[in-house]
Design an enzyme around this catalytic site. Structure first.
Site, PDB file in Angstrom:
ATOM      1  N   THR A   1     -41.309 -40.785 -10.165  1.00  0.00           N
ATOM      2  CA  THR A   1     -42.304 -40.012 -10.921  1.00  0.00           C
ATOM      3  C   THR A   1     -41.631 -39.228 -12.050  1.00  0.00           C
ATOM      4  OG1 THR A   1     -43.606 -39.780  -8.904  1.00  0.00           O
ATOM      5  CG2 THR A   1     -44.091 -38.234 -10.686  1.00  0.00           C
TER       6      THR A   1
ATOM      7  N   GLU B   1     -33.489 -26.262 -13.974  1.00  0.00           N
ATOM      8  CA  GLU B   1     -34.774 -25.624 -14.303  1.00  0.00           C
ATOM      9  C   GLU B   1     -35.946 -26.280 -13.570  1.00  0.00           C
ATOM     10  OE1 GLU B   1     -35.413 -22.824 -16.709  1.00  0.00           O
ATOM     11  OE2 GLU B   1     -36.996 -23.012 -15.215  1.00  0.00           O
TER      12      GLU B   1
ATOM     13  N   ILE C   1     -42.707 -24.797 -15.534  1.00  0.00           N
ATOM     14  CA  ILE C   1     -42.599 -23.359 -15.884  1.00  0.00           C
ATOM     15  C   ILE C   1     -41.119 -22.996 -15.990  1.00  0.00           C
ATOM     16  CG2 ILE C   1     -43.178 -20.996 -15.169  1.00  0.00           C
ATOM     17  CD1 ILE C   1     -45.280 -22.223 -13.271  1.00  0.00           C
TER      18      ILE C   1
ATOM     19  N   GLY D   1     -48.566 -37.876  -7.721  1.00  0.00           N
ATOM     20  CA  GLY D   1     -47.123 -37.667  -7.934  1.00  0.00           C
ATOM     21  C   GLY D   1     -46.675 -36.237  -7.697  1.00  0.00           C
TER      22      GLY D   1
ATOM     23  N   GLU E   1     -43.669 -34.328  -2.178  1.00  0.00           N
ATOM     24  CA  GLU E   1     -42.298 -34.762  -1.906  1.00  0.00           C
ATOM     25  C   GLU E   1     -42.335 -36.120  -1.198  1.00  0.00           C
ATOM     26  OE1 GLU E   1     -39.432 -32.910  -2.917  1.00  0.00           O
ATOM     27  OE2 GLU E   1     -41.144 -32.147  -3.988  1.00  0.00           O
TER      28      GLU E   1
ATOM     29  N   LYS F   1     -37.579 -23.306  -2.757  1.00  0.00           N
ATOM     30  CA  LYS F   1     -37.688 -22.705  -4.094  1.00  0.00           C
ATOM     31  C   LYS F   1     -37.539 -21.190  -4.026  1.00  0.00           C
ATOM     32  CE  LYS F   1     -40.734 -26.418  -5.672  1.00  0.00           C
ATOM     33  NZ  LYS F   1     -42.136 -26.884  -5.634  1.00  0.00           N
TER      34      LYS F   1
END
Ligand code: NDP
Ligand code: HSE
Length: 435
Positions: free
Chosen positions: A14, A129, A136, A187, A190, A205
């Site tokens: 993806t 990132e 974001i 998509g 996980e 995260k």
């Protein structure tokens, strides 16, 4: 214009395909931004027969990821996910002095201290990132934009799949299973979607965000988590009637007692911006002592949103290549020797308001018995909703408590569940007012 940045791309799923599509579409403009072209010269995937939605012309494509990690490139982009072989590939590339860009939050949360150390030892650029918040640029915001601040808390919706599922359940009455299947098709999910629905991905995260916000080593094991599987359509309905939306929230706070980090389906006031963050959107609220509160929001999952973040990292690499390591932004935002361990607040001591939902027999005295337990435990009731039963059914009680330690909320619910007229299957969710 300088020589192109030569990129080896491992993973053409993806995100990998989207990276190639966006580079093809915006390559000229990206070159104008970094003074050189960003060109994928090598790529690897697993299944050579699968049709790809991107142009592979001019790229040396194979099925051996190690060949890409060892190719004559300037930067290696890892987009296969998982721990192994991703970890070995990244360590090999860093060991050869290559810049590495990855979106692999699982790997970073669990092995990021080692990977960061390897990048430092090699003087190589490590960028990630895309690992948090999809498109974001929250890593840049925390590591650079808010560098003047002492950050005391951050909270947000940082898993697009679970937010999509809860949104679909609330807005369309879709079943959990159907909404998850759609999120997979789009998509967002996980490879193992239990990571999304059980809060593991958000915990990965959150560990990364907390590390770069507070200047502490990565500590994924310290994130308490609960998944969205426990949220029923009835909870969503009751929460709405009480003036809340249920959101998959991650929260990290630093206080005199230490750090608390948790991921939990949480009632958020319906008027709060996070309550209006729907579908696969993510939003992260950060509070710094100088800047006050900021909220960053946008598409938190999906190919091109994530490719946006991957390519932003490649632009940084293209601009910084050849710079002395001391000119690179430190991987975890703080100079390596300046990270400090902080105590973790034990999960039972973490305080929050709670939503408690019980199914009870339709008998006199039930409400009094339940509220007496709360009174004995010195827990105030902020709101209470009683749904009258239909014929031959049980009644439902939903209670919002004052802020109490997690262990007290559990204890209160256990005592209520031991009452003879309380049926099995109660619910306990956090409530966050962001005050
Ligand atoms: P996909 O499952 O869609 O793609 C994974 C790709 O890696 C596939 O092309 C697969 O090949 C390839 N691959 C897997 N193992 C190997 C191997 N051993 N050797 C060579 N190729 C291999 O994952 P995504 O693109 O969705 O995700 C990639 C990474 O980005 C993950 O770390 C994920 O957590 C992260 N991420 C994803 C987001 C999203 O919205 N999807 C958002 C943010 C981060 P093949 O196609 O042949 O099977
Ligand atoms: N599976 C992740 C999510 C992808 O749903 O948020 C983005 O990291």
């Amino acid at each position: 214009m300088s020589a192109p940045l030569r990129v080896g791309l491992i993973g053409l799923g993806t995100v990998g395909q989207a990276v190639l599509r966006v580079l093809a579409r915006n390559g000229d403009e990206i070159a104008r931004r970094c003074g050189r072209r960003v060109v994928v010269t090598h790529a690897a995937m697993r299944d050579p027969h699968r049709v790809r939605d991107c142009d592979l012309a001019g790229i040396t494509v194979g099925t051996d990821p190690h060949a890409v990690a060892g190719a004559d490139v300037d930067a290696v982009v890892e987009l296969i996910g998982g721990i192994s072989p991703a970890r070995e590939l990244i360590l090999a590339a860093l060991g050869r002095g290559r810049a590495v860009v990855t979106a692999n939050k699982a790997l970073l949360a669990e092995h990021g201290n080692q990977i960061s150390q390897a990048a430092r030892a090699a003087g190589a650029h490590l960028a990630y990132e895309a690992a948090v918040g999809g498109g974001i640029p929250i890593i840049k915001v925390l590591r650079e934009g808010l560098a003047a601040n002492s950050i005391d808390s951050l909270a947000g919706i940082i898993n697009g799949t679970s937010n999509y599922i809860l949104t679909q359940m609330a807005a369309r009455g879709q079943s959990f299973a159907d909404a998850l299947a759609d999120a997979q098709k789009l998509g967002y999910a996980e490879a193992d979607p239990t990571f999304d629905v059980e809060g593991v991905d958000a915990a990965h995260k959150l560990a990364i965000l907390a590390s770069i916000a507070f200047g502490v080593p990565l500590n994924f094991a310290a994130v308490a988590r609960e998944g969205i599987g426990q949220v029923t359509p009835q909870d969503i309905q009751l929460a709405q009637e009480l003036g809340y939306c249920i959101k998959p929230l991650g929260l990290a706070k630093r206080s005199a007692e230490g750090i608390q980090m948790w991921v939990h389906p949480t009632l958020v006031p319906a008027a709060h911006p996070l309550a209006r963050t729907d579908g696969a959107l993510n939003a992260i609220r950060v509070h710094g002592d100088a800047v006050g509160q900021i909220v960053c929001a946008g598409r938190g999952a999906g190919g091109e949103a994530t490719a946006s973040a991957v390519i932003a990292d490649l632009v940084d690499v293209a601009r910084m290549q050849g710079a002395a390591p001391r000119h690179l932004v430190p991987d975890l935002g703080f100079q390596p020797g300046a990270l400090r361990e902080l105590p973790v607040v034990p999960a039972g001591n973490v305080a929050s308001a709670y939503y408690l939902r019980l199914r009870v027999a339709d008998e006199p005295g039930v409400l009094r018995a339940i509220t007496s337990i709360l009174a004995e435990l010195d827990i105030s009731i902020e709101a209470i909703l009683q749904k009258e039963p239909r014929e031959h059914e049980d009644a439902t009680l939903a209670i919002i408590t004052s802020e109490i330690a997690d262990a007290r909320a559990r204890g209160a619910l256990e005592r209520m569940q031991a009452l003879p007229f309380v049926r099995p299957g109660a619910s306990r969710l956090r409530v966050e007012h962001f005050e």
